[in-house]
Write a protein that holds these residues in place. Structure first.
Motif, mmCIF file in Angstrom:
data_model
loop_
_atom_site.group_PDB
_atom_site.id
_atom_site.type_symbol
_atom_site.label_atom_id
_atom_site.label_comp_id
_atom_site.label_asym_id
_atom_site.label_seq_id
_atom_site.Cartn_x
_atom_site.Cartn_y
_atom_site.Cartn_z
ATOM 1 N N LEU A 59 0.825 -1.204 0.000
ATOM 2 C CA LEU A 59 0.000 0.000 0.000
ATOM 3 C C LEU A 59 0.860 1.253 0.000
ATOM 4 O O LEU A 59 0.613 2.200 -0.769
ATOM 5 C CB LEU A 59 -0.927 -0.013 1.218
ATOM 6 C CG LEU A 59 -1.770 1.240 1.473
ATOM 7 C CD1 LEU A 59 -2.729 1.493 0.312
ATOM 8 C CD2 LEU A 59 -2.541 1.103 2.784
ATOM 9 N N PHE A 60 1.882 1.268 0.845
ATOM 10 C CA PHE A 60 2.766 2.436 0.930
ATOM 11 C C PHE A 60 3.522 2.662 -0.380
ATOM 12 O O PHE A 60 3.868 3.798 -0.706
ATOM 13 C CB PHE A 60 3.739 2.267 2.079
ATOM 14 C CG PHE A 60 3.116 2.449 3.448
ATOM 15 C CD1 PHE A 60 1.791 2.821 3.586
ATOM 16 C CD2 PHE A 60 3.866 2.247 4.606
ATOM 17 C CE1 PHE A 60 1.215 2.988 4.839
ATOM 18 C CE2 PHE A 60 3.304 2.412 5.857
ATOM 19 C CZ PHE A 60 1.979 2.785 5.978
ATOM 20 N N LEU A 61 3.779 1.591 -1.123
ATOM 21 C CA LEU A 61 4.474 1.734 -2.408
ATOM 22 C C LEU A 61 3.667 2.552 -3.411
ATOM 23 O O LEU A 61 4.235 3.075 -4.371
ATOM 24 C CB LEU A 61 4.769 0.358 -3.008
ATOM 25 C CG LEU A 61 6.076 -0.322 -2.619
ATOM 26 C CD1 LEU A 61 6.200 -1.654 -3.347
ATOM 27 C CD2 LEU A 61 7.286 0.560 -2.939
ATOM 28 N N PHE B 159 8.086 0.871 10.756
ATOM 29 C CA PHE B 159 7.514 1.641 11.863
ATOM 30 C C PHE B 159 6.227 0.992 12.376
ATOM 31 O O PHE B 159 5.953 1.003 13.582
ATOM 32 C CB PHE B 159 7.237 3.078 11.432
ATOM 33 C CG PHE B 159 8.475 3.891 11.172
ATOM 34 C CD1 PHE B 159 9.713 3.487 11.638
ATOM 35 C CD2 PHE B 159 8.411 5.079 10.454
ATOM 36 C CE1 PHE B 159 10.860 4.234 11.405
ATOM 37 C CE2 PHE B 159 9.549 5.841 10.219
ATOM 38 C CZ PHE B 159 10.774 5.429 10.697
ATOM 39 N N VAL B 160 5.416 0.436 11.465
ATOM 40 C CA VAL B 160 4.197 -0.253 11.894
ATOM 41 C C VAL B 160 4.555 -1.473 12.741
ATOM 42 O O VAL B 160 3.923 -1.743 13.765
ATOM 43 C CB VAL B 160 3.350 -0.676 10.679
ATOM 44 C CG1 VAL B 160 2.159 -1.535 11.123
ATOM 45 C CG2 VAL B 160 2.858 0.546 9.917
ATOM 46 N N ALA B 161 5.586 -2.208 12.333
ATOM 47 C CA ALA B 161 5.978 -3.428 13.049
ATOM 48 C C ALA B 161 6.488 -3.141 14.453
ATOM 49 O O ALA B 161 6.427 -4.020 15.320
ATOM 50 C CB ALA B 161 7.036 -4.183 12.251
ATOM 51 N N ALA C 100 4.411 16.249 5.209
ATOM 52 C CA ALA C 100 4.620 14.801 5.260
ATOM 53 C C ALA C 100 3.304 14.046 5.149
ATOM 54 O O ALA C 100 3.231 12.981 4.520
ATOM 55 C CB ALA C 100 5.341 14.421 6.563
ATOM 56 N N VAL C 101 2.234 14.588 5.739
ATOM 57 C CA VAL C 101 0.931 13.927 5.696
ATOM 58 C C VAL C 101 0.304 14.068 4.313
ATOM 59 O O VAL C 101 -0.352 13.146 3.809
ATOM 60 C CB VAL C 101 0.001 14.491 6.783
ATOM 61 C CG1 VAL C 101 -1.374 13.829 6.725
ATOM 62 C CG2 VAL C 101 0.610 14.288 8.162
ATOM 63 N N ALA D 12 2.366 6.176 9.826
ATOM 64 C CA ALA D 12 3.733 5.640 9.872
ATOM 65 C C ALA D 12 4.497 6.033 8.612
ATOM 66 O O ALA D 12 5.707 6.325 8.666
ATOM 67 C CB ALA D 12 3.700 4.123 10.016
ATOM 68 N N LEU D 13 3.816 6.038 7.475
ATOM 69 C CA LEU D 13 4.468 6.470 6.244
ATOM 70 C C LEU D 13 4.767 7.963 6.296
ATOM 71 O O LEU D 13 5.830 8.405 5.837
ATOM 72 C CB LEU D 13 3.580 6.150 5.040
ATOM 73 C CG LEU D 13 4.156 6.518 3.674
ATOM 74 C CD1 LEU D 13 5.490 5.819 3.431
ATOM 75 C CD2 LEU D 13 3.159 6.179 2.561
ATOM 76 N N ALA D 14 3.839 8.747 6.852
ATOM 77 C CA ALA D 14 4.106 10.179 7.016
ATOM 78 C C ALA D 14 5.328 10.389 7.900
ATOM 79 O O ALA D 14 6.140 11.297 7.654
ATOM 80 C CB ALA D 14 2.881 10.872 7.616
ATOM 81 N N THR D 15 5.484 9.576 8.929
ATOM 82 C CA THR D 15 6.664 9.658 9.791
ATOM 83 C C THR D 15 7.932 9.382 9.002
ATOM 84 O O THR D 15 8.959 10.036 9.209
ATOM 85 C CB THR D 15 6.538 8.661 10.950
ATOM 86 O OG1 THR D 15 5.309 8.894 11.646
ATOM 87 C CG2 THR D 15 7.688 8.802 11.928
ATOM 88 N N ALA D 16 7.868 8.425 8.091
ATOM 89 C CA ALA D 16 9.034 8.129 7.254
ATOM 90 C C ALA D 16 9.313 9.251 6.266
ATOM 91 O O ALA D 16 10.472 9.479 5.881
ATOM 92 C CB ALA D 16 8.819 6.811 6.509
#
Length: 418
Positions: A150-152, A166-168, A333-334, A373-377
């Protein structure tokens, strides 16, 4: 075979073996799913040690003797309710006390997870709690893998990978290895969002139905797909044009998903009504744990006033809502998350504000906000920053397990549930 040819064959075999060994001992050369699986296993091993340490310090509690083993320790709290639902089913009459007040019962716990646990238990002859724990662990791994895909859709391979990491290791990621339905719901929710992002609306339907039967996420998901459909129709209306045949087909599929999602959100309360004869069976059961009737938005107002006072409380709540709205709409980021994931976060937060009674369990219920978590990355590509996030999340996981999972009775009675 001539001697030179045989020597060449031996050299070729040696080179292939050497390359295979290099791949085996070099994780960077593993396929993405193997790398993420290794990260997930490492994260769960870390949680295992934290749970084990907390179990060793656990005193007397309502479930077992002091200092239980790891497997007993992770099955406390709601795990026992899922066991009850799997082994005994759901009551046909709501249990009440002498005054007619509904008591705690299994209708608060959605059926998919216990049904799968019962099926696995019957198939392999293992205890229900053990089968539920296995399902949670495997579903957690599947969720992390699907979340990466999904993040891809929004990020490079490296950033998407870090987002999944980060999710893990989330502060509440220990919940992915205990007999709770969170990991199963996370897997189904991620699969539903992935299908919607790819505009495969009919493919999303089975995942949406199952997700709505695993945890109460059906209402916000129905809102997401409904608002996305309204936006598409509004764009066509403003353009003053008719949809092409392909667009019309896509809109019809989108509409079908919206109808199914909204119906799925009401399925469990409807089943509770049908089984007990009480149209409020589900909501009356849910509110037992909060001790008050369900009044949308009121619990957050009461909590703010109760903690910070009648003046500062509403002000703090207003500031929180304003900052949250700004982050979802304007934070760089969001904004990288795309419309679908941002809308999901907004709708789920709105759902929590409307129906959740704020308490210590709120931390666990924030897990569906995993797109953040993706926004954090996205905040920084620095390896130092990203490893710092992993470290901080891991430290907060220790706090969460020791503070909330380990049972301790409060001086005035009751406890802080995880």
């Amino acid at each position: 075979m001539s001697e030179p040819v045989a020597a060449e064959v031996r050299r070729g075999g040696t080179e292939q073996s050497s390359r295979a060994l290099d791949v085996l001992i070099s994780p960077r050369r593993w396929p993405w799913w193997a790398q993420l699986s290794a990260v997930y296993v490492a994260a769960r091993l870390f949680s295992f040690f934290v749970f084990s340490g907390a179990a060793f310090k656990q005193g007397m509690n309502p479930w077992m003797q002091a200092s239980p083993g790891y497997w007993d320790f992770i099955t406390i709290w709601d795990g026992r309710w899922y066991q009850t639902a799997a082994e005994q089913g759901y009551p046909s009459q709501l249990p009440v006390d002498a005054l007619g007040n509904v008591q705690e019962n299994a209708w608060a716990f959605y059926p998919l997870f216990p049904l799968l646990g019962k099926a696995l238990s019957g198939l392999f002859g293992v205890p229900v709690l053990a089968s539920l724990t296995v399902i949670a662990m495997v579903a957690g791994l599947g969720a992390v893998l699907v979340i990466f895909r999904l993040f891809l859709c929004f990020a490079s391979h490296r950033t998407a990978f870090w987002g999944a990491v980060f999710v893990a290791v989330f502060p509440v990621a220990g919940i992915l290895q205990v007999p709770y339905a969170e990991s199963l719901n996370l897997l189904l929710l991620a699969a539903s969002l992935l299908a919607v992002v790819r505009k495969r609306y009919l493919s999303a339907i089975p995942f949406v139905i199952l997700a709505a039967l695993s945890r109460p996420t059906g209402v916000p998901f129905g809102a997401v797909v409904g608002l996305l459909l309204v936006h598409r129709l509004w764009v066509l209306f403003r353009a003053r044009r008719r949809p092409t045949p392909d667009e019309l087909g896509s809109l019809l599929r989108h509409g079908a998903l919206t109808v199914v999602a909204c119906a799925a959100a009401l399925t469990w309360p409807a089943l509770a009504w049908a089984k007990t004869g009480d149209p409020q069976a589900y909501t009356r059961t849910e509110t037992v744990w909060r001790g008050t009737d369900l009044v949308p938005f009121k619990p957050w107002w009461d909590m703010a006033v109760g903690v910070l006072g009648p003046a500062l409380g509403p002000l703090a709540l207003g500031v929180f809502l304003a900052v949250t709205a700004w982050a979802l709409l304007k934070a760089p980021a969001v904004r990288e998350l795309g419309v679908e994931l941002r809308l999901w976060c907004a709708c789920y937060l709105g759902y929590l504000l409307a129906f959740l009674h704020p308490q210590t369990s709120t931390f666990r219920m924030l897990l569906p906000l995993f797109p953040l978590a993706l926004a954090t990355a996205f905040v920084s590509r620095s390896r130092a920053y990203r490893w710092t996030v992993v470290l901080m999340f891991s430290l907060l996981q220790i706090v969460w397990i020791v503070w909330l999972w380990a049972w301790a009775q409060l001086p005035g009675g009751g406890d802080y549930p995880p």
